[in-house]
Write a protein that holds these residues in place. Structure first.
Motif, PDB file in Angstrom:
ATOM      1  N   UNK A 281       0.828  -1.195   0.000  1.00  0.00           N
ATOM      2  CA  UNK A 281       0.000   0.000   0.000  1.00  0.00           C
ATOM      3  C   UNK A 281       0.870   1.256   0.000  1.00  0.00           C
ATOM      4  N   UNK A 282       1.966   1.214   0.742  1.00  0.00           N
ATOM      5  CA  UNK A 282       2.888   2.351   0.756  1.00  0.00           C
ATOM      6  C   UNK A 282       3.446   2.610  -0.646  1.00  0.00           C
ATOM      7  N   UNK A 283       3.790   1.569  -1.361  1.00  0.00           N
ATOM      8  CA  UNK A 283       4.299   1.720  -2.724  1.00  0.00           C
ATOM      9  C   UNK A 283       3.226   2.285  -3.648  1.00  0.00           C
TER      10      UNK A 283
ATOM     11  N   UNK B 174       3.185   5.747  -5.906  1.00  0.00           N
ATOM     12  CA  UNK B 174       2.856   5.785  -7.330  1.00  0.00           C
ATOM     13  C   UNK B 174       1.713   6.750  -7.618  1.00  0.00           C
ATOM     14  N   UNK B 175       0.692   6.734  -6.776  1.00  0.00           N
ATOM     15  CA  UNK B 175      -0.449   7.614  -6.982  1.00  0.00           C
ATOM     16  C   UNK B 175      -0.018   9.073  -6.855  1.00  0.00           C
ATOM     17  N   UNK B 176       0.737   9.383  -5.830  1.00  0.00           N
ATOM     18  CA  UNK B 176       1.177  10.768  -5.626  1.00  0.00           C
ATOM     19  C   UNK B 176       2.097  11.250  -6.746  1.00  0.00           C
ATOM     20  N   UNK B 177       2.933  10.368  -7.242  1.00  0.00           N
ATOM     21  CA  UNK B 177       3.932  10.754  -8.236  1.00  0.00           C
ATOM     22  C   UNK B 177       3.406  10.710  -9.660  1.00  0.00           C
ATOM     23  N   UNK B 178       2.489   9.787  -9.928  1.00  0.00           N
ATOM     24  CA  UNK B 178       2.096   9.504 -11.313  1.00  0.00           C
ATOM     25  C   UNK B 178       0.583   9.473 -11.509  1.00  0.00           C
ATOM     26  N   UNK B 179      -0.161  10.416 -10.971  1.00  0.00           N
ATOM     27  CA  UNK B 179      -1.619  10.375 -11.075  1.00  0.00           C
ATOM     28  C   UNK B 179      -2.118  10.248 -12.524  1.00  0.00           C
ATOM     29  N   UNK B 180      -1.564  10.983 -13.505  1.00  0.00           N
ATOM     30  CA  UNK B 180      -2.049  10.793 -14.885  1.00  0.00           C
ATOM     31  C   UNK B 180      -1.840   9.357 -15.394  1.00  0.00           C
ATOM     32  N   UNK B 181      -0.730   8.739 -15.011  1.00  0.00           N
ATOM     33  CA  UNK B 181      -0.487   7.360 -15.422  1.00  0.00           C
ATOM     34  C   UNK B 181      -1.453   6.406 -14.733  1.00  0.00           C
ATOM     35  N   UNK B 182      -1.790   6.696 -13.478  1.00  0.00           N
ATOM     36  CA  UNK B 182      -2.754   5.863 -12.759  1.00  0.00           C
ATOM     37  C   UNK B 182      -4.115   5.948 -13.441  1.00  0.00           C
TER      38      UNK B 182
ATOM     39  N   UNK C 238      -7.661  -4.916  -5.900  1.00  0.00           N
ATOM     40  CA  UNK C 238      -6.590  -3.933  -6.029  1.00  0.00           C
ATOM     41  C   UNK C 238      -7.162  -2.570  -6.413  1.00  0.00           C
ATOM     42  N   UNK C 239      -8.057  -2.549  -7.388  1.00  0.00           N
ATOM     43  CA  UNK C 239      -8.658  -1.294  -7.845  1.00  0.00           C
ATOM     44  C   UNK C 239      -9.472  -0.659  -6.716  1.00  0.00           C
ATOM     45  N   UNK C 240     -10.209  -1.464  -5.971  1.00  0.00           N
ATOM     46  CA  UNK C 240     -10.969  -0.934  -4.845  1.00  0.00           C
ATOM     47  C   UNK C 240     -10.036  -0.298  -3.813  1.00  0.00           C
TER      48      UNK C 240
ATOM     49  N   UNK D 226      -7.690   4.636  -1.453  1.00  0.00           N
ATOM     50  CA  UNK D 226      -6.500   5.438  -1.159  1.00  0.00           C
ATOM     51  C   UNK D 226      -6.632   6.834  -1.753  1.00  0.00           C
ATOM     52  N   UNK D 227      -7.067   6.914  -3.006  1.00  0.00           N
ATOM     53  CA  UNK D 227      -7.252   8.215  -3.649  1.00  0.00           C
ATOM     54  C   UNK D 227      -8.237   9.062  -2.852  1.00  0.00           C
ATOM     55  N   UNK D 228      -9.312   8.444  -2.428  1.00  0.00           N
ATOM     56  CA  UNK D 228     -10.324   9.164  -1.668  1.00  0.00           C
ATOM     57  C   UNK D 228      -9.778   9.635  -0.327  1.00  0.00           C
ATOM     58  N   UNK D 229      -9.058   8.775   0.374  1.00  0.00           N
ATOM     59  CA  UNK D 229      -8.525   9.139   1.692  1.00  0.00           C
ATOM     60  C   UNK D 229      -7.457  10.215   1.606  1.00  0.00           C
ATOM     61  N   UNK D 230      -6.779  10.294   0.468  1.00  0.00           N
ATOM     62  CA  UNK D 230      -5.741  11.307   0.275  1.00  0.00           C
ATOM     63  C   UNK D 230      -6.346  12.634  -0.164  1.00  0.00           C
ATOM     64  N   UNK D 231      -7.670  12.646  -0.320  1.00  0.00           N
ATOM     65  CA  UNK D 231      -8.395  13.848  -0.751  1.00  0.00           C
ATOM     66  C   UNK D 231      -7.874  14.372  -2.084  1.00  0.00           C
ATOM     67  N   UNK D 232      -7.488  13.433  -2.947  1.00  0.00           N
ATOM     68  CA  UNK D 232      -7.051  13.777  -4.293  1.00  0.00           C
ATOM     69  C   UNK D 232      -8.285  13.837  -5.174  1.00  0.00           C
ATOM     70  N   UNK D 233      -8.384  14.875  -5.972  1.00  0.00           N
ATOM     71  CA  UNK D 233      -9.501  14.969  -6.907  1.00  0.00           C
ATOM     72  C   UNK D 233      -9.323  13.857  -7.939  1.00  0.00           C
ATOM     73  N   UNK D 234     -10.239  12.937  -7.929  1.00  0.00           N
ATOM     74  CA  UNK D 234     -10.154  11.770  -8.803  1.00  0.00           C
ATOM     75  C   UNK D 234     -10.720  12.140 -10.162  1.00  0.00           C
TER      76      UNK D 234
END
Length: 161
Positions: free
Chosen positions: A28-30, A34-42, A121-123, A128-136
């Motif tokens: 999950x840490x990894x 990845x999400x923080x660094x590569x959101x467009x790729x995610x 995995x997708x769930x 994680x995206x939601x908890x990080x308050x990242x605009x999905x």
């Protein structure tokens, strides 16, 4: 077995000769890195998952090829994280293309097996995206909604890598 004795499964990726490195599934840490660094790729990764719910080993290899060609920075970071060497991203980027593909396929298979399949995995990533308050991005939301429907996919999670 206690958590203190847990060792994640790993596989060896050969570099030729006596050279090799080991990879494991992503934690999950990894994934958070990845999400923080590569959101467009995610976002693109979610789009790839929208086309199907159950992946075979061959599908994972095709996914690895797609990621390596469309998102080389993401690819290098996944390999470095899978190898447990977060500061080796530049070295992972210099690996020969076929070795990158092999490493990605091994990491993907180990990651999805560890978390109970791609749907799970997708769930996890969506949470994680939601908890990080990242605009999905809307495409990611659409993919997650579609993939978390009970009718998504036609085989059991045990059949999924």
């Amino acid at each position: 077995m206690s958590l203190a004795n847990y060792t994640p499964p790993s596989r060896t990726v050969s570099l030729g000769g006596d050279n090799s490195f080991n990879v494991s599934g992503l934690s999950l840490q990894s994934i958070e890195i990845l999400v923080r660094t590569h959101l467009p790729d995610v976002e693109e990764l979610f789009e790839l998952f929208m086309d199907g719910g159950n992946f075979t080993t061959d599908d994972l290899k095709r996914l690895a090829l797609t990621l390596a060609t469309r998102a080389p920075g993401f690819t290098a970071n996944v390999i470095a994280l899978g190898a447990g060497e977060t500061d080796a991203t530049a070295n992972a980027a210099r690996l020969p293309f076929p070795i990158q593909l092999q490493a990605l396929a091994e990491i993907a298979e180990l990651t999805f097996a560890e978390v109970g399949g791609i749907k799970k995995f997708v769930e996890t990533v969506a949470g994680l995206l939601s908890s990080m308050k990242i605009k999905v991005p809307p495409k990611v939301t659409e993919a997650v909604d579609r993939m978390t429907q009970p009718s998504f996919g036609s085989t059991k999670d045990s059949d999924v890598m």
